[in-house]
Design a protein around this motif. Structure first.
Motif, PDB file in Angstrom:
ATOM      1  N   TYR A  45      -4.098   2.747   0.102  1.00 27.56           N
ATOM      2  CA  TYR A  45      -4.358   2.464  -1.305  1.00 27.56           C
ATOM      3  C   TYR A  45      -3.484   1.298  -1.741  1.00 27.56           C
ATOM      4  O   TYR A  45      -2.257   1.361  -1.644  1.00 27.56           O
TER       5      TYR A  45
ATOM      6  N   CYS B  38      -4.044  10.224  -4.965  1.00 27.25           N
ATOM      7  CA  CYS B  38      -4.849   9.724  -3.845  1.00 27.25           C
ATOM      8  C   CYS B  38      -5.499  10.885  -3.098  1.00 27.25           C
ATOM      9  O   CYS B  38      -6.690  10.829  -2.756  1.00 27.25           O
TER      10      CYS B  38
ATOM     11  N   TYR C 296       0.808  -1.216   0.000  1.00 30.59           N
ATOM     12  CA  TYR C 296       0.000   0.000   0.000  1.00 30.59           C
ATOM     13  C   TYR C 296       0.843   1.269   0.000  1.00 30.59           C
ATOM     14  O   TYR C 296       2.018   1.269   0.346  1.00 30.59           O
TER      15      TYR C 296
ATOM     16  N   LEU D 178      -8.789   1.930  -5.431  1.00 31.49           N
ATOM     17  CA  LEU D 178      -7.677   1.188  -4.829  1.00 31.49           C
ATOM     18  C   LEU D 178      -7.706   1.188  -3.299  1.00 31.49           C
ATOM     19  O   LEU D 178      -6.846   0.565  -2.671  1.00 31.49           O
ATOM     20  N   LEU D 179      -8.685   1.882  -2.696  1.00 31.24           N
ATOM     21  CA  LEU D 179      -8.756   1.927  -1.232  1.00 31.24           C
ATOM     22  C   LEU D 179      -8.916   0.521  -0.653  1.00 31.24           C
ATOM     23  O   LEU D 179      -9.789  -0.238  -1.080  1.00 31.24           O
TER      24      LEU D 179
ATOM     25  N   GLU E 262      -5.619   6.754   5.063  1.00 28.80           N
ATOM     26  CA  GLU E 262      -6.277   5.972   4.030  1.00 28.80           C
ATOM     27  C   GLU E 262      -5.189   5.151   3.346  1.00 28.80           C
ATOM     28  O   GLU E 262      -4.092   5.652   3.090  1.00 28.80           O
TER      29      GLU E 262
ATOM     30  N   ASP F 245      -9.719   6.167  -5.782  1.00 30.31           N
ATOM     31  CA  ASP F 245     -10.534   5.575  -4.717  1.00 30.31           C
ATOM     32  C   ASP F 245     -10.817   4.095  -4.922  1.00 30.31           C
ATOM     33  O   ASP F 245     -11.054   3.365  -3.962  1.00 30.31           O
TER      34      ASP F 245
END
Length: 87
Positions: A42, A66, A26, A74-75, A40, A72
């Protein structure tokens, strides 16, 4: 989930790491909703993870996308109704 940072850029306000339970890689960015600050996460692939460790500009570009909520899909954890804004 247990997120473990492998690289942190305080200057550019993002980190790279691995979610230890699933092994997913991430990029994380800090956000705030006025009540709480949080991150957050990703999901990225191995090639991006390795590139971002070597090429800070590529990592910063990704983190900026991001922040603009352009990635989003890929969140790793979907935000709730009181989603924060990027710091």
């Amino acid at each position: 989930m247990k997120f473990s940072d492998a690289f942190i850029s305080r200057k550019h306000m993002f980190s790279l790491g691995v979610e230890e339970t699933t092994g997913r890689l991430y990029v994380s960015i800090p956000v705030s909703n006025g009540m709480v600050d949080y991150e957050e996460y990703y999901e990225i692939d191995r090639a991006s993870f390795e590139l971002f460790q070597k090429d800070i500009d590529a990592a910063v570009d990704f983190a900026m996308k991001c922040r603009r909520r352009e990635l989003d899909e890929l969140l790793i954890e979907k935000p709730g109704t009181n989603r924060g804004s990027a710091i």
